[in-house]
Design an enzyme around this catalytic site. Structure first.
Site, short mmCIF file in Angstrom:
data_model
loop_
_atom_site.label_atom_id
_atom_site.label_comp_id
_atom_site.label_asym_id
_atom_site.label_seq_id
_atom_site.Cartn_x
_atom_site.Cartn_y
_atom_site.Cartn_z
N GLY A 145 92.56 1.20 24.56
CA GLY A 145 93.93 1.01 25.04
C GLY A 145 95.02 1.04 23.98
N MET A 204 79.75 -0.51 18.67
CA MET A 204 80.46 -1.16 17.55
C MET A 204 79.68 -2.37 17.06
SD MET A 204 84.26 -1.26 19.17
CE MET A 204 84.90 0.08 20.18
N HIS A 210 80.67 8.96 27.26
CA HIS A 210 80.91 8.57 25.87
C HIS A 210 80.58 7.09 25.69
CE1 HIS A 210 82.86 9.26 21.95
NE2 HIS A 210 83.34 8.04 22.07
N ASP A 234 89.32 11.10 20.56
CA ASP A 234 89.09 9.78 21.15
C ASP A 234 90.24 8.85 20.79
OD1 ASP A 234 88.12 7.41 22.13
OD2 ASP A 234 86.31 7.35 20.88
N MET A 251 80.10 3.42 15.74
CA MET A 251 81.10 2.86 14.82
C MET A 251 80.43 1.69 14.12
SD MET A 251 84.48 2.81 17.17
CE MET A 251 84.63 3.88 18.58
N SER A 292 84.94 7.21 28.55
CA SER A 292 84.40 6.19 27.65
C SER A 292 83.98 4.93 28.41
CB SER A 292 85.46 5.81 26.62
OG SER A 292 85.01 4.70 25.87
N HIS A 350 78.60 7.44 20.21
CA HIS A 350 79.51 7.36 19.05
C HIS A 350 79.26 6.03 18.33
CE1 HIS A 350 83.99 6.87 17.66
NE2 HIS A 350 83.17 7.10 16.65
N ASP A 354 80.67 4.01 23.04
CA ASP A 354 81.17 3.51 21.76
C ASP A 354 80.37 2.29 21.33
OD1 ASP A 354 83.52 5.17 21.15
OD2 ASP A 354 84.31 4.38 23.02
N MET A 361 89.41 10.55 15.52
CA MET A 361 89.95 9.32 16.11
C MET A 361 91.48 9.43 16.13
SD MET A 361 87.42 7.45 17.03
CE MET A 361 88.45 6.06 17.56
N GLY A 402 87.91 0.55 17.11
CA GLY A 402 87.58 -0.86 17.28
C GLY A 402 88.03 -1.43 18.60
N GLY A 415 89.25 6.55 28.21
CA GLY A 415 88.69 5.28 28.66
C GLY A 415 89.53 4.66 29.75
#
Length: 216
Positions: free
Chosen positions: A145, A37, A33, A175, A68, A8, A66, A35, A137, A142, A197
């Site tokens: 870690g 957002m 990947h 993920d 979001m 990620s 992906h 993300d 998920m 959002g 990630g």
């Protein structure tokens, strides 16, 4: 089939993305990947088209995008123009999911569908044969870690059963919180693709970590 790995980008070093993309290109990673957002669908903002456009030119691995975001259907053509391999949308963000999946396919991409931790696998019963991948998920979306949500293991098993019984060819991607302790259990439960990630980019030897995930 060997486990696939999709590191990620969210956990990469954004001041030195070229260095991290070189590492991804050299590594055994299957995909990259991304993300995306919007601060509306999830409580965070990540990166958008200028970043994706720049790294699409340099990254030799297929892009696993992906979204979001609200209204991901507005960005199907633009995502396809960037050369993305997979466009992944959230069930929770798409009022007309079947139409969105059709439009993603018409644009020449594979279609992925994502479920948040509280969304049941049963939501996919009527579309499972139309999608190329389901992303579960295993943390609340959002932020990177976060701690792995244990219920994900049973959820993977339920999804694997649905895929097998329906004759769907969909891959299962996970993920969130993927690391040395959770990854083998996820693969055993039926996961095909692992998104990692901080576990990859935060390690001293990211290429070795990718290699060890692929060996599961």
């Amino acid at each position: 089939m060997a486990t696939m790995v999709s590191p990620s980008l969210l956990a990469a070093d954004f001041l030195h993305l070229d260095k991290d993309i070189d590492m991804i290109n050299r590594s055994e990673a299957d995909w990259l990947h991304l993300d995306v957002m919007d601060g509306v669908f999830v409580p965070n903002i990540s990166f958008g088209f200028p970043v994706i456009e720049a790294l699409a030119k340099k990254c030799q691995k297929p892009l696993d995008v992906h979204y979001m975001i609200v209204h991901p259907e507005h960005y199907i053509q633009r995502t396809a123009q960037l050369g993305a391999m997979m466009m992944n949308v959230h069930v929770e963000a798409c009022t007309h999911l079947h139409r969105t999946v059709q439009e993603i396919h018409q644009a020449g991409m594979k279609a992925g569908v994502t479920l948040n931790p509280a969304s049941p696998v049963s939501l996919l019963e009527d579309i499972i044969c139309d999608v190329d991948m389901v992303l579960l998920m295993s943390v609340n979306p959002g932020f990177g870690g976060q701690k792995f949500i244990e219920n994900t293991i049973q959820k993977v098993q339920r999804l694997r059963k649905l895929i097998d019984e329906s004759g769907s060819k969909a891959l299962i991607e996970i993920d969130g919180g993927v690391q040395e302790e959770t990854a083998p259990r996820l693969v055993k439960a039926g996961a095909d693709v692992l998104v990692a990630g901080s576990y990859v980019f935060g390690s001293k030897n990211p290429e070795q970590v990718i290699s060890s995930l692929k060996a599961l």
